[in-house]
Motif scaffolding. Structure first.
Motif: not given
Length: 268
Positions: A12-18, A225-229
């Protein structure tokens, strides 16, 4: 091994970031930072109306975000400075939304989840909604990329090229409203503008073309997003604010690097 809910949150985070990062480039280029903030603040009013009318929260947020963004676009340049207009509408919408939520009898909602996001609670249905919204935003940006760039550079140049700047602003408005609606679950109302602006601002000093800046901004957003998660999972910190904190750290690092390099070149 990450649990299923973490993989859903990551996706979800990666999609929103894109979607948010390339759209954020236009926000930065057009100096519309407060525009995204105003649209995001209206989301709470959309949540309240959706609960009141017993409809999808995504639909309620999207509708109110569209109305807010359209009103700002139509009223701009008609007697009010843009920053004044955005300030009035942003804080008014947030305040009215919070008051409206308090009048919902028998409905219990976690305001923190809407204000700061609850990405770890993303379900499979949420992923479909987020994926669909992101796909629409990316299609809009790809379809109108050249026209949006031309209108961003100059209204006169846009008119000379047969492009209507007002129409392109409405396209950008629609894309912003979609991003706000799908990002609500991920980072919340108060942090959506940060995810739009910070990655684009981080990428700007290192890029010479708009296309490269959009790609680099998306990379910065995905890394945040990935590092924050992962950081939130390990350190047991709030996920949405942790993601934005990582993005802010990358921006700070980029600023120090570019300023240091500039000073170094001046001394040579």
């Amino acid at each position: 091994m990450l649990d299923d809910f973490m993989w859903r949150a990551m996706l979800a985070g990666v999609l929103v970031a894109m979607a948010a990062a390339p759209l954020g480039c236009f926000v930065v280029w057009r100096r519309m930072a407060y525009f995204g903030d105003a649209t995001a603040h209206a989301a709470i009013l959309g949540v309240a109306l959706a609960l009141l009318l017993n409809v999808s929260i995504f639909l309620g947020v999207l509708t109110v975000a569209l109305v807010m963004a359209s009103c700002v676009s139509l009223l701009s340049g008609r007697g009010y400075a843009m920053d004044t207009l955005l300030g009035v509408m942003a804080h008014s919408a947030l305040a009215v939304g919070l008051v409206a939520v308090s009048f919902l009898a028998g409905v219990r909602i976690d305001l923190n989840a809407y204000l700061f996001g609850d990405i770890l609670a993303v379900g499979k249905n949420d992923l479909w909604i987020i994926g669909g919204g992101v796909a629409l935003v990316l299609i809009l940006i790809f379809w109108r990329w050249s026209s949006l760039l031309t209108a961003t550079l100059s209204d006169e140049l846009a008119h000379a090229s047969g492009i209507q700047p007002r129409r392109e602003q409405l396209v950008l408005t629609l894309a912003l409203a979609l991003v706000v609606a799908v990002a609500l679950k991920v980072v919340g109302v108060l942090l959506i503008a940060a995810l739009l602006i910070i990655p684009a601002a981080t990428a700007r000093p290192f890029c010479r073309t708009p296309e490269v800046m959009a790609i680099v901004a998306a990379g910065v957003a995905i890394l945040s997003v990935t590092a924050g998660l992962r950081t939130a999972y390990v350190m047991d910190t709030p996920t949405g604010p942790t993601i934005v904190t990582l993005a802010a750290a990358l921006f700070t690092l980029a600023t120090i690097t570019t300023q240091g390099w500039r000073l170094f070149r001046q001394r040579i």
